[in-house]
Design a protein around this motif. Sequence first.
Motif, PDB file in Angstrom:
ATOM      1  N   PRO A 128       7.328  14.491   0.920  1.00  6.01           N
ATOM      2  CA  PRO A 128       7.523  14.511   2.385  1.00  6.01           C
ATOM      3  C   PRO A 128       8.856  13.928   2.842  1.00  6.01           C
ATOM      4  CG  PRO A 128       5.614  13.142   1.745  1.00  6.01           C
ATOM      5  CD  PRO A 128       6.060  13.859   0.515  1.00  6.01           C
ATOM      6  N   SER A 129       9.453  13.002   2.073  1.00  2.00           N
ATOM      7  CA  SER A 129      10.759  12.458   2.484  1.00  2.00           C
ATOM      8  C   SER A 129      11.833  13.538   2.489  1.00  2.00           C
ATOM      9  CB  SER A 129      11.250  11.372   1.535  1.00  2.00           C
ATOM     10  OG  SER A 129      10.341  10.377   1.474  1.00  2.00           O
ATOM     11  N   ASP A 166       0.469  12.218   6.465  1.00  2.00           N
ATOM     12  CA  ASP A 166      -0.842  12.133   7.124  1.00  2.00           C
ATOM     13  C   ASP A 166      -0.996  13.226   8.178  1.00  2.00           C
ATOM     14  OD1 ASP A 166      -1.328   8.506   7.196  1.00  2.00           O
ATOM     15  OD2 ASP A 166      -1.459  10.006   5.614  1.00  2.00           O
ATOM     16  N   ARG A 167       0.076  13.414   8.945  1.00  2.00           N
ATOM     17  CA  ARG A 167      -0.016  14.409  10.031  1.00  2.00           C
ATOM     18  C   ARG A 167      -0.232  15.809   9.463  1.00  2.00           C
ATOM     19  NH1 ARG A 167       3.199  17.799  12.491  1.00  2.00           N
ATOM     20  NH2 ARG A 167       5.245  17.060  11.803  1.00  2.00           N
ATOM     21  N   ARG A 188       0.844  -1.201   0.000  1.00  2.00           N
ATOM     22  CA  ARG A 188       0.000   0.000   0.000  1.00  2.00           C
ATOM     23  C   ARG A 188       0.875   1.246   0.000  1.00  2.00           C
ATOM     24  NH1 ARG A 188      -2.962   0.303   4.857  1.00  2.00           N
ATOM     25  NH2 ARG A 188      -3.616   2.180   3.817  1.00  2.00           N
ATOM     26  N   PRO A 189       0.426   2.321  -0.693  1.00  2.00           N
ATOM     27  CA  PRO A 189       1.268   3.515  -0.786  1.00  2.00           C
ATOM     28  C   PRO A 189       1.276   4.338   0.494  1.00  2.00           C
ATOM     29  CG  PRO A 189      -0.825   3.921  -1.887  1.00  2.00           C
ATOM     30  CD  PRO A 189      -0.852   2.476  -1.424  1.00  2.00           C
ATOM     31  N   PHE A 190       2.391   4.983   0.740  1.00  2.00           N
ATOM     32  CA  PHE A 190       2.519   5.938   1.849  1.00  2.00           C
ATOM     33  C   PHE A 190       2.035   5.396   3.190  1.00  2.00           C
ATOM     34  CE2 PHE A 190       4.418   9.589   0.115  1.00  2.00           C
ATOM     35  CZ  PHE A 190       4.110   9.605  -1.234  1.00  2.00           C
ATOM     36  N   VAL A 191       2.581   4.257   3.592  1.00  2.00           N
ATOM     37  CA  VAL A 191       2.265   3.740   4.931  1.00  2.00           C
ATOM     38  C   VAL A 191       3.504   3.750   5.823  1.00  2.00           C
ATOM     39  CG1 VAL A 191       0.280   2.331   4.270  1.00  2.00           C
ATOM     40  CG2 VAL A 191       2.565   1.371   4.070  1.00  2.00           C
ATOM     41  N   GLY A 192       4.652   4.210   5.287  1.00  2.00           N
ATOM     42  CA  GLY A 192       5.894   4.263   6.073  1.00  2.00           C
ATOM     43  C   GLY A 192       6.096   5.647   6.672  1.00  2.00           C
ATOM     44  N   PRO A 193       7.348   5.993   6.998  1.00  2.00           N
ATOM     45  CA  PRO A 193       7.611   7.272   7.670  1.00  2.00           C
ATOM     46  C   PRO A 193       7.170   8.491   6.850  1.00  2.00           C
ATOM     47  CG  PRO A 193       9.573   5.858   7.677  1.00  2.00           C
ATOM     48  CD  PRO A 193       8.540   5.162   6.858  1.00  2.00           C
TER      49      PRO A 193
END
Length: 487
Positions: free
Chosen positions: A451-452, A351-352, A340-345
Amino acid sequence: MRRIVLPEVGTFEAWRSAARGLMAEGVPAEEVLWQRGAAEAADLFSTAASPPKAIDPREGASGTVPAAFLNLARTVIWHRDPQRFALVYALLLAVRRDPRLIADRGDPRVARLEGMAKAVRRDIHKMHAFVRFRETGDPDAPRRRFAAWFEPTHLVVEPATPFFARRFGDMDWSILTPDLGAHFEDGRLRFGPGSARPPLPEDAAEELWRTYFRNIFNPARLKVKAMQAEMPRKYWRNLPEAALIPELVTGARRRAALMLEAAPNPVPARAARIAGRLAAERVKPAPVGDREAFLHSLGGCRRCPLWRDATQVVPGEGPSDAPLMIVGEQPGDREDLEGRPFVGPAGALFDRIAAEAGLDRARAYVTNAVKHFKFVPRGKRRVHQSPDRSEIDHCRWWIEQEQEMIRPRLILAMGGTALESLTGSRRDLMKRRGGLEETRDGTPLLVTVHPSYLLRLPDPDRQAQETALFGADLRQAARMVAQLSPP
Ligand code: URA
């Protein structure tokens, strides 16, 4: 000695308000005894609880605490260590004296709390990954009802459950734990007391989980230690699929040997390009609008060599009528494992900030310019590698189909790879950010950073500035979506 009893729900807000009051009164850390919940407080009947002084939020004591401290405190207080509130309060006093302290990873107080925060984040993540609902109500009722039992290591029910409310907003559910119960009914999340493990009925979804697990289990890639680190044994007894693990592990060698026997001879290196092209031609584009067919052909993608080392392809996710499509670079380590996309840091940070900006991820279609994880193994780690131009070009095939399927009113391109994929050029990303452009088919496209990039910035001030700009871009996206959407 001052004794502060914090509630079991709303603990962080109560801690923050009490800490502000104590700080305003100049109470040193060693003179405060912190407790959470009636049970902890009842143990120590000898000291009288003095309620925290009510503090007007405008009062100066709240003033100049660095955001990084608040983020750390907001996470650490869910740790089970009874010392956590005291440690965070002691750090608060120290940070007020010297705000630079919070960025000093060499400071033992900061290092200890960072370690605790990491354990909490990991536990929240495990809860998101390992809660398994069972249907407890009438499947034909307008809102179906589910329940799950979970035993978190830390006290993470309050911070972890809004995730489930977003994901499973159209059903009623309870997550029961020994510490606290989370109950979602008619769209409202509330918390109640903890409980003992309830007898929950086995339901059809369990067999589905087991079938899925059997299918994704690749015996040739089995690494028992890595698997146990990912899915620690303590969670097994609540996971329906865990019952299969011993049998799959025992049979893995034999199955891997059979796979090897059945494998074709390797293609000579110089032929890889041609083979890739031919394979690409064999994958037929999905009929426009047919999401299932799209997922099926994406699952067999061999357009470039990235599929070989990746665990799985990571498709986009979100509603088929999403007004906003959010495009990142490529799946990372976590995304590759979870599919699933964007579930890591980077996803957690996104999300925040999105939540703060009023951008509802659940209403967006979130995807990546490149659908397989590109990495180089380094020891036990898989280190991210940026996709190159040819990989981006090959994968454009998929993102264009996603655009066709979803027909978003706005696309948010996060970072250079997304921008290159959607507009053909990533030049001057920093000048273009915040600006509105168009994709090849004329869909409005808003440019922002990835975001990274924020996570990698070493300088905290720069990081704070860039994070604020990113938040402004997300706010703009939310506003535009509202304007571009029919009433
Ligand atoms: N980075 C991305 O670009 N996409 C993801 O899904 C995760 C991290």
